[in-house]
Write a protein that holds these residues in place. Structure first.
Motif, PDB file in Angstrom:
ATOM      1  N   GLN A  54      22.816  47.519  15.285  1.00 38.81           N
ATOM      2  CA  GLN A  54      24.379  47.817  15.513  1.00 38.81           C
ATOM      3  C   GLN A  54      25.905  47.427  15.104  1.00 38.81           C
ATOM      4  O   GLN A  54      26.667  47.513  15.285  1.00 38.81           O
ATOM      5  CB  GLN A  54      24.313  48.554  17.037  1.00 38.81           C
ATOM      6  CG  GLN A  54      23.403  49.670  17.082  1.00 38.81           C
ATOM      7  CD  GLN A  54      23.541  51.020  15.921  1.00 38.81           C
ATOM      8  OE1 GLN A  54      24.516  51.142  15.673  1.00 38.81           O
ATOM      9  NE2 GLN A  54      22.695  51.777  15.958  1.00 38.81           N
ATOM     10  N   LEU A  55      25.509  45.947  15.521  1.00 43.29           N
ATOM     11  CA  LEU A  55      26.553  44.809  15.079  1.00 43.29           C
ATOM     12  C   LEU A  55      26.934  44.195  14.147  1.00 43.29           C
ATOM     13  O   LEU A  55      28.075  43.461  13.733  1.00 43.29           O
ATOM     14  CB  LEU A  55      26.343  44.076  16.369  1.00 43.29           C
ATOM     15  CG  LEU A  55      26.480  44.636  18.430  1.00 43.29           C
ATOM     16  CD1 LEU A  55      26.569  43.156  19.050  1.00 43.29           C
ATOM     17  CD2 LEU A  55      27.315  45.374  18.385  1.00 43.29           C
ATOM     18  N   TYR A  60      32.692  42.651  13.937  1.00 40.48           N
ATOM     19  CA  TYR A  60      31.461  42.292  14.551  1.00 40.48           C
ATOM     20  C   TYR A  60      31.786  40.695  14.123  1.00 40.48           C
ATOM     21  O   TYR A  60      30.659  39.871  14.815  1.00 40.48           O
ATOM     22  CB  TYR A  60      29.885  42.616  15.240  1.00 40.48           C
ATOM     23  CG  TYR A  60      30.624  43.839  16.519  1.00 40.48           C
ATOM     24  CD1 TYR A  60      31.094  43.755  17.378  1.00 40.48           C
ATOM     25  CD2 TYR A  60      30.763  45.356  16.043  1.00 40.48           C
ATOM     26  CE1 TYR A  60      31.548  44.689  18.358  1.00 40.48           C
ATOM     27  CE2 TYR A  60      30.621  46.397  16.780  1.00 40.48           C
ATOM     28  CZ  TYR A  60      31.358  45.529  18.189  1.00 40.48           C
ATOM     29  OH  TYR A  60      32.027  46.807  18.779  1.00 40.48           O
ATOM     30  N   GLU A 296      29.315  48.715  22.398  1.00 41.90           N
ATOM     31  CA  GLU A 296      28.902  48.709  21.143  1.00 41.90           C
ATOM     32  C   GLU A 296      28.220  46.929  21.501  1.00 41.90           C
ATOM     33  O   GLU A 296      26.907  46.903  22.120  1.00 41.90           O
ATOM     34  CB  GLU A 296      28.812  48.069  20.144  1.00 41.90           C
ATOM     35  CG  GLU A 296      30.005  49.319  19.437  1.00 41.90           C
ATOM     36  CD  GLU A 296      30.619  50.339  19.502  1.00 41.90           C
ATOM     37  OE1 GLU A 296      31.886  48.959  20.349  1.00 41.90           O
ATOM     38  OE2 GLU A 296      31.160  50.736  19.046  1.00 41.90           O
ATOM     39  N   GLU A 299      26.039  47.563  24.904  1.00 35.38           N
ATOM     40  CA  GLU A 299      25.020  48.031  25.024  1.00 35.38           C
ATOM     41  C   GLU A 299      23.679  47.043  23.625  1.00 35.38           C
ATOM     42  O   GLU A 299      22.163  46.870  24.480  1.00 35.38           O
ATOM     43  CB  GLU A 299      25.772  49.204  24.153  1.00 35.38           C
ATOM     44  CG  GLU A 299      24.016  50.393  23.565  1.00 35.38           C
ATOM     45  CD  GLU A 299      23.281  50.435  24.204  1.00 35.38           C
ATOM     46  OE1 GLU A 299      22.075  51.024  24.338  1.00 35.38           O
ATOM     47  OE2 GLU A 299      23.769  51.122  25.351  1.00 35.38           O
TER      48      GLU A 299
END
Length: 317
Positions: A54-55, A60, A296, A299
């Motif tokens: 997700q990163l 990121y 994010e 998480e």
């Protein structure tokens, strides 16, 4: 005087904070904890960016590079700072001093460029969202980061090369806890206006140019956010760049106080405290700011913790 390396001083004395022995031990413990927290926080963000799918986005990717940079940046000065609290001998050789000056200056330049790159990333994400993924692809991200690192090292190599050519034949006491450019220029026996001008212009370009770029980027971002009709949309857009804006304010705020505002009447203790702020304290705050204000990252951290807790429980049975 000809421009040759006529160095007669082979060691400098880092005066540090000059506190009594009892306070030195306390300060050693405090700054050791800060250093460990800084390393752990920044390396954790690097690990999360690498491990969590997700990163795997441009924002990121740049954050991971910034965290890796902060790890290197604080490691240039912190070990010598910690050693100075315990060791009787606080001297540093001329070659080690120049080496520390080179890496410290280069990493500081790279941070300025990376913060500007991150501002450009946020500008594209908010002001040109439809073409964001096309423009900010992996190749462009790699080019921007590589250019930041290469330019930072190259620009600082010129400055440190100039300083290395100066001769040091008088006092050898550096009134700081690391080899500071300003202190070295004061100690030099070679009173060259050319060297000082080159150092001033180079440092101004690599710090002010990215800063102006960041300011212009955020002016455009602010104008774009104000054009968003819903308050929820404005809040969501601003939240994506709030952490970066806070880090920029913290980093450049200290630099502006240090090098732009008049400092003739400042005490050496205040000068060292401000140096401590942007060399040791700021790198510790960056991962805290990004982890607390970023859903994010929180998480991804929650996923790691949830995986570790069952594993730990399994090992105990």
């Amino acid at each position: 005087m000809p421009w040759t390396n006529q160095t007669s001083i082979i060691k400098f004395l880092l005066l540090g904070f000059g506190n009594p022995k009892e306070i030195q031990i306390l300060l050693f413990v405090v700054f050791l904890v800060i250093y460990i927290v800084t390393l752990a926080g920044n390396l954790l963000i690097v690990a999360l960016v690498v491990a969590d799918q997700q990163l795997h986005t441009p924002m990121y990717f740049f954050l991971g590079n910034l965290s890796f940079l902060e790890t290197c940046y604080t490691s240039v000065t912190a070990p010598r700072l910690l050693a100075g609290f315990l060791a009787e001998d606080r001297t540093i050789s001329f070659s080690d001093c120049i080496t520390q000056l080179f890496f410290f200056g280069a990493l500081a330049c790279i941070e300025c460029f990376l913060l500007a790159v991150m501002a450009y990333d946020r500008y594209l994400a908010i002001c040109n969202p439809l073409n964001y993924n096309v423009i900010m692809n992996l190749r462009v991200c790699l080019q921007l980061v590589s250019a930041s690192w290469v330019t930072g090292f190259s620009a600082n190599a010129l400055v440190v090369g100039m300083v290395h050519q100066l001769s040091f034949c008088g006092p050898n006491e550096i009134n700081n806890f690391f080899c500071d450019m300003e202190e070295l220029l004061k100690l030099s026996c070679t009173k060259s206006l050319l060297v000082k001008m080159i150092v001033l212009v180079s440092c101004s370009l690599v710090s002010l140019a990215p800063f102006l770029f960041i300011v212009v980027s955020y002016i455009l971002i602010l104008l774009a956010i104000l054009r968003i009709a819903s308050s929820a949309g404005r809040q969501k857009a601003f939240s994506t760049c709030a952490s970066h804006l806070l880090v920029v304010s913290l980093y450049y705020g200290t630099i502006i106080i240090m090098y732009v505002m008049p400092s003739a009447e400042w005490s050496p203790a205040l000068h060292k405290a401000l140096s401590l702020m942007y060399t040791v304290i700021t790198p510790m705050f960056n991962p805290i700011i990004y982890s607390l204000r970023n859903k994010e990252v929180k998480e991804a951290l929650r996923k790691v913790v949830s995986k570790l807790v069952p594993f730990t429980r399994h090992r105990t049975y």
